[in-house]
Design a protein around this motif. Structure first.
Motif, PDB file in Angstrom:
ATOM      1  N   LEU A  79       0.845  -1.188   0.000  1.00 39.63           N
ATOM      2  CA  LEU A  79       0.000   0.000   0.000  1.00 39.63           C
ATOM      3  C   LEU A  79       0.882   1.240   0.000  1.00 39.63           C
ATOM      4  O   LEU A  79       1.718   1.425   0.890  1.00 39.63           O
ATOM      5  CB  LEU A  79      -0.923   0.000   1.221  1.00 39.63           C
ATOM      6  N   ALA A  80       0.718   2.078  -1.019  1.00 38.68           N
ATOM      7  CA  ALA A  80       1.519   3.295  -1.153  1.00 38.68           C
ATOM      8  C   ALA A  80       0.595   4.486  -1.324  1.00 38.68           C
ATOM      9  O   ALA A  80      -0.554   4.350  -1.748  1.00 38.68           O
ATOM     10  CB  ALA A  80       2.478   3.183  -2.345  1.00 38.68           C
ATOM     11  N   VAL A  81       1.109   5.666  -1.014  1.00 45.49           N
ATOM     12  CA  VAL A  81       0.319   6.889  -1.129  1.00 45.49           C
ATOM     13  C   VAL A  81       1.252   8.039  -1.448  1.00 45.49           C
ATOM     14  O   VAL A  81       2.422   8.047  -1.030  1.00 45.49           O
ATOM     15  CB  VAL A  81      -0.468   7.161   0.177  1.00 45.49           C
ATOM     16  N   ASP A  82       0.766   9.004  -2.216  1.00 47.79           N
ATOM     17  CA  ASP A  82       1.538  10.215  -2.472  1.00 47.79           C
ATOM     18  C   ASP A  82       1.544  11.057  -1.194  1.00 47.79           C
ATOM     19  O   ASP A  82       0.478  11.415  -0.674  1.00 47.79           O
ATOM     20  CB  ASP A  82       0.910  11.021  -3.615  1.00 47.79           C
ATOM     21  N   PRO A  83       2.729  11.389  -0.661  1.00 46.41           N
ATOM     22  CA  PRO A  83       2.763  12.076   0.639  1.00 46.41           C
ATOM     23  C   PRO A  83       2.223  13.495   0.608  1.00 46.41           C
ATOM     24  O   PRO A  83       1.831  14.018   1.639  1.00 46.41           O
ATOM     25  CB  PRO A  83       4.244  12.048   1.013  1.00 46.41           C
ATOM     26  N   VAL A  84       2.209  14.150  -0.566  1.00 47.29           N
ATOM     27  CA  VAL A  84       1.754  15.537  -0.648  1.00 47.29           C
ATOM     28  C   VAL A  84       0.710  15.657  -1.749  1.00 47.29           C
ATOM     29  O   VAL A  84       0.913  15.167  -2.866  1.00 47.29           O
ATOM     30  CB  VAL A  84       2.927  16.499  -0.917  1.00 47.29           C
ATOM     31  N   THR A  85      -0.402  16.308  -1.432  1.00 47.49           N
ATOM     32  CA  THR A  85      -1.484  16.519  -2.381  1.00 47.49           C
ATOM     33  C   THR A  85      -1.925  17.975  -2.304  1.00 47.49           C
ATOM     34  O   THR A  85      -1.961  18.562  -1.222  1.00 47.49           O
ATOM     35  CB  THR A  85      -2.684  15.615  -2.054  1.00 47.49           C
TER      36      THR A  85
END
Length: 604
Positions: free
Chosen positions: A476-482
């Motif tokens: 599970l990965a996610v973009d740290p900045v949005t």
């Protein structure tokens, strides 16, 4: 269809003329009978063929498309005026639809969408029928993708925002993983509006409330400026650090686009150092894959010519002393080609086929699907080795006493097996050797070959570090900045995509969020601006997520949607010949008239 109708009509006229003018010889009365038969048969053919054509319809309730992107509420925006205009146009019978990132039902709250996309909601409104009106500031992202027919006849109320002085921090970039010995480079980009503001601006870099650096920038209305800030080793303490950059200008009318955020993880030492002499595709794909897998810095250097090294991450020149320090401080050193830098690490991985001094046996070397027993055999057994392309060559390295073989290949799937991966463990000093050439093609091809390549890299690094000490990033990965108004996107990188999973999100309060994945393994969560900590499976995986106040919508952009008075509805509908009752009447009138006339003439 037109050819059938015309041909049938001509054939009916010829037959009727032959019957009444040549055979019956009725003169003028025969001509009249022939005309009646021709009309009746032609109308009957039209009804049988039933041609269809597209017609425009009018009427119906008005659909008002209201731009709810963040630009409508930016400095100089006219959101309240847009809402009032939409309500007035819709009236009692019409409907209002908010658009931006995606179409949504109307509610009078402030605009929150981080994009302005019109084409999807405009197509849906056209499908409903009735007049269509658009209320927007005219800054439409996907305007070139809108077919002119969709805008034809639509009423456009353009409410462009007033231009005011503004400085925007449009770009911030920093390497997400660095070692404590590294110099941290932060690249910044500033944009100024076309309206003059202050004479100068200042850009600051902060960690929390601590100001790390500040530089001055000259203000050029309508222009941009770039700055690179460098933080010396030791300025950032080990751990996960949130860096903030902001631009300060006197008279700035829009403060929400002044600040950007990046999350930087500082490790106590580099985990993996990659030395390529010279650089090639094999080393490049290995460095990229290792950076995706491990949770600590991967330092990769390539020798471009004698005495000249570059950092493979950003292609900036690197001093030979920096390369030597990286090799000395790393937990694992991976070498490609010649060993031009002394390597003293207790864990080393050498790719022998990249060494020009080694003789390579060319040909198509296919991996044997069942790996031999080895310390990494359990990890490699589940990889799809039948799907990987063959190696381009193999260095004839014979395992020494005490070595083990982790992967083998055969030339053209025939003959004896030769070692592709060889390992050696002696008193805590571990060595891996890859004898194959062309493994980078596995990563390039994607799909199952790429997963096999990632499995090999992860298994090798895990063994070199010892007893599973390599902490992978997990599935599970996610973009740290949005940016504001855009959803936080989680991605499932494992083999099988689940329907859903649950993560704990801690911000101003702690909550549990259910992630529902699409077919491509993506799950989106809408969060307000702020800093959050997320965790999955009781903290087995997690990190920091930042939703910035910044959005590109706050920047002044060209107005592409021009006002239009509209021409009513231009909804399209299908008109069939059988829907016209007069054609049935024409058939009956012509054929009955012919029959009655024939009776009066005494014809059977």
């Amino acid at each position: 269809m037109g050819a059938v109708i015309i041909g049938g009509s001509i054939a009916a006229a010829i037959v009727a003329g032959l019957v009444y003018l040549r055979r019956e010889r009725l003169g003028a009365a025969g001509a009249g009978l022939a005309v009646l038969r021709t009309l009746g048969v032609t109308a009957l053919i039209v009804l049988l063929v039933d041609p269809v054509r597209t017609v425009r319809t009018s009427g119906g309730p008005t659909t008002v498309l209201l731009d709810a992107s963040l630009s409508m509420g930016a400095a100089g925006g006219r959101w309240e005026e847009a809402v009032d205009s939409a309500r007035a146009i819709a009236g009692r019978d019409g409907s209002i639809v908010r658009f931006g990132t995606a179409p949504r039902a109307f509610e009078p709250g402030p605009p929150e969408d981080g994009a302005t996309r019109l084409v999807e909601v405009l197509r849906a409104a056209r499908g409903r029928g009735g007049p269509v009106a658009i209320v927007s500031d005219g800054e439409i992202e996907d305007l070139p993708a809108i077919e002119p027919s969709l805008l034809e006849g639509a009423r456009v109320i353009a409410l462009p925002r007033e231009r005011r002085p503004n400085a925007s921090l449009i770009h911030m970039d920093a390497r997400p993983l660095v070692a404590v010995q590294d110099t941290v480079r932060v690249e910044l980009g500033v944009e100024f509006s076309t309206v003059p503001g202050g004479d100068s601006a200042r850009v600051e870099l902060l960690e929390g409330t601590r100001r790390l650096q500040a530089v001055s920038v000259s203000v050029t209305p309508g222009g941009q400026a770039a700055r690179t800030l460098r933080l010396a080793p030791g300025v950032l303490r080990p751990g996960e650090r949130v860096l903030r950059a902001r631009v300060i200008m006197a008279g700035d009318a829009e403060p929400r686009d002044d600040e950007r955020v990046r999350v930087v993880t500082v490790a106590r030492q580099p985990l993996v150092a990659v030395l390529a002499a010279p650089g090639d595709w094999e080393s490049r794909f290995f460095a990229e894959t290792a950076a995706e897998i491990v949770r600590a810095p991967v330092r990769a250097f390539a020798l471009v010519r004698a005495g000249h090294w570059v950092d493979m991450g950003d292609l900036n020149p690197a001093a030979e002393a920096e390369v030597q320090d990286g090799a000395r401080e790393a937990s694992v050193v991976v070498t490609f080609g010649s060993s031009v830098v002394p390597v003293t690490a207790r864990a080393q991985w050498r790719w022998r086929a990249a060494d020009t001094a080694a003789s390579v046996l060319p040909g198509d070397w296919y991996i044997v699907p069942v790996p031999p027993p080895s310390p990494i055999g359990g990890r490699l057994a589940g990889a799809p080795w039948d799907s990987v392309p063959p190696l381009l060559g193999l260095a004839p390295v014979v395992p020494a006493m005490g070595d083990w073989v982790g992967l083998t290949a055969r030339l053209a799937r025939r003959g004896a097996e030769r070692a592709v991966v060889i390992g050696h463990d002696s008193a805590g000093s571990r060595r891996l050797t890859v004898t194959g050439d062309g493994l980078w093609r596995w990563a390039l091809r994607g799909g199952a070959p790429r997963e096999a390549y990632r499995t090999l890299v992860a298994a090798g690094l895990d063994w070199l570090l010892g007893s599973g000490s390599l902490a992978g990033r997990g599935p599970l990965a996610v973009d740290p900045v949005t940016t504001r108004g855009a959803p936080v996107t989680f991605r499932w990188t494992g083999d099988s995509i689940p329907d859903s999973t649950v993560v704990r999100m801690a911000g101003s309060d702690t909550s549990t969020i259910a992630l529902r994945f699409s077919a491509d393994g993506r799950a989106e969560v809408a969060l307000p601006p702020g800093t959050y900590r997320w965790a999955w499976r009781d903290g087995a995986l997690g990190g920091t997520i930042v939703v910035e106040q910044y959005s590109d919508e706050y920047r002044a952009r060209p107005v592409g949607l021009a006002p239009a008075a509209g021409g009513g509805s231009v909804a399209l509908a299908l008109a069939r010949a059988r829907d016209r009752l007069w054609l049935f009447g024409l058939v009956l009138a012509a054929l009955v008239g012919e029959w009655a006339w024939r009776l009066r003439r005494g014809l059977p």
